[in-house]
Design a protein around this motif. Structure first.
Motif, short mmCIF file in Angstrom:
data_model
loop_
_atom_site.label_atom_id
_atom_site.label_comp_id
_atom_site.label_asym_id
_atom_site.label_seq_id
_atom_site.Cartn_x
_atom_site.Cartn_y
_atom_site.Cartn_z
N GLU A 1 6.75 3.72 6.42
CA GLU A 1 7.23 3.20 5.17
C GLU A 1 7.30 4.23 3.96
N ARG A 2 6.18 5.16 4.21
CA ARG A 2 6.16 6.24 2.91
C ARG A 2 7.10 7.17 3.10
N LEU A 3 7.68 7.54 4.58
CA LEU A 3 8.54 8.38 5.02
C LEU A 3 10.13 7.81 4.62
N GLY A 4 10.00 6.48 5.12
CA GLY A 4 11.34 5.69 4.99
C GLY A 4 12.20 5.93 6.21
N SER A 5 11.52 6.16 7.24
CA SER A 5 12.14 6.25 8.65
C SER A 5 11.25 6.02 9.77
N GLY B 1 5.40 12.89 14.03
CA GLY B 1 3.89 12.77 13.45
C GLY B 1 3.14 13.43 14.49
N VAL B 2 2.57 14.46 13.93
CA VAL B 2 1.72 15.25 14.44
C VAL B 2 0.02 15.39 14.04
N LEU B 3 -0.75 14.94 14.73
CA LEU B 3 -2.22 14.88 14.24
C LEU B 3 -2.97 16.13 14.55
N LEU C 1 2.50 2.54 7.63
CA LEU C 1 2.54 2.63 6.31
C LEU C 1 3.12 4.19 6.12
N VAL C 2 2.69 4.91 7.20
CA VAL C 2 3.32 6.32 7.16
C VAL C 2 4.85 6.42 7.24
N THR D 1 0.79 -1.14 -0.11
CA THR D 1 0.10 -0.13 0.00
C THR D 1 0.73 1.45 -0.02
N GLN D 2 0.70 2.14 -0.94
CA GLN D 2 1.50 3.36 -0.99
C GLN D 2 0.25 4.40 -0.63
N ILE D 3 0.56 5.13 0.49
CA ILE D 3 -0.45 5.94 0.72
C ILE D 3 -0.37 7.23 0.11
N PRO D 4 -1.47 8.06 -0.42
CA PRO D 4 -1.25 9.27 -1.18
C PRO D 4 -0.90 10.50 0.10
N VAL D 5 0.10 11.20 -0.23
CA VAL D 5 0.59 12.48 0.45
C VAL D 5 0.59 13.68 -0.23
N HIS D 6 0.55 14.96 0.65
CA HIS D 6 0.77 16.12 0.08
C HIS D 6 2.03 16.79 0.54
#
Length: 120
Positions: A60-64, A107-109, A57-58, A6-11
């Motif tokens: 994984e997308r960031l790579g760290s 990560g900040v919500l 998943l986040v 799964t590749q999450i979409p990001v802005h």
């Protein structure tokens, strides 16, 4: 729970050379209704295992690794030097996260509100 590919979409947001920053959307996560899909909040009633998988998943997308605090309205700033040990949902209670370590995501919500201003 399998993350699959799964590749999450990001802005993506440019904050300067050597800094990776992005906003996630609700899409492409694993949470079931009513949290629908990429819920990252551990304190809203969603299954904690699913929330941790969404956070993976986040990362994984960031790579760290990405650290999330149990956010509280206070003047507490958490200074992070390394990822929290284990599969914890939180690196501590606080209202802000800072680090000077390369390769450690914070990560900040935030609410779903986006402020838009028009220059007059």
């Amino acid at each position: 729970m399998s993350l699959g590919s799964t590749q999450i979409p990001v802005h993506e947001v440019f904050l300067g050379a050597g800094i990776s920053a992005f906003f996630t959307t609700r899409f492409a996560g694993l949470s079931k209704p009513p949290w629908n899909e990429l819920n990252l909040g551990a304190n809203v009633g969603d299954d904690l295992v699913t929330v941790l998988a969404n956070r993976a998943l986040v990362a994984e997308r960031l790579g760290s690794p990405v650290q999330f605090a149990e956010q509280v309205h206070a003047n507490t700033v958490l200074t992070l030097e390394a990822p929290a040990a284990g599969e914890s949902a939180s690196c501590g209670r606080g209202d802000a996260l800072v680090t000077d370590r390369a390769g450690l995501g914070l990560g900040v919500l935030v609410a779903h509100t986006v402020l838009i201003s028009r220059d007059v």
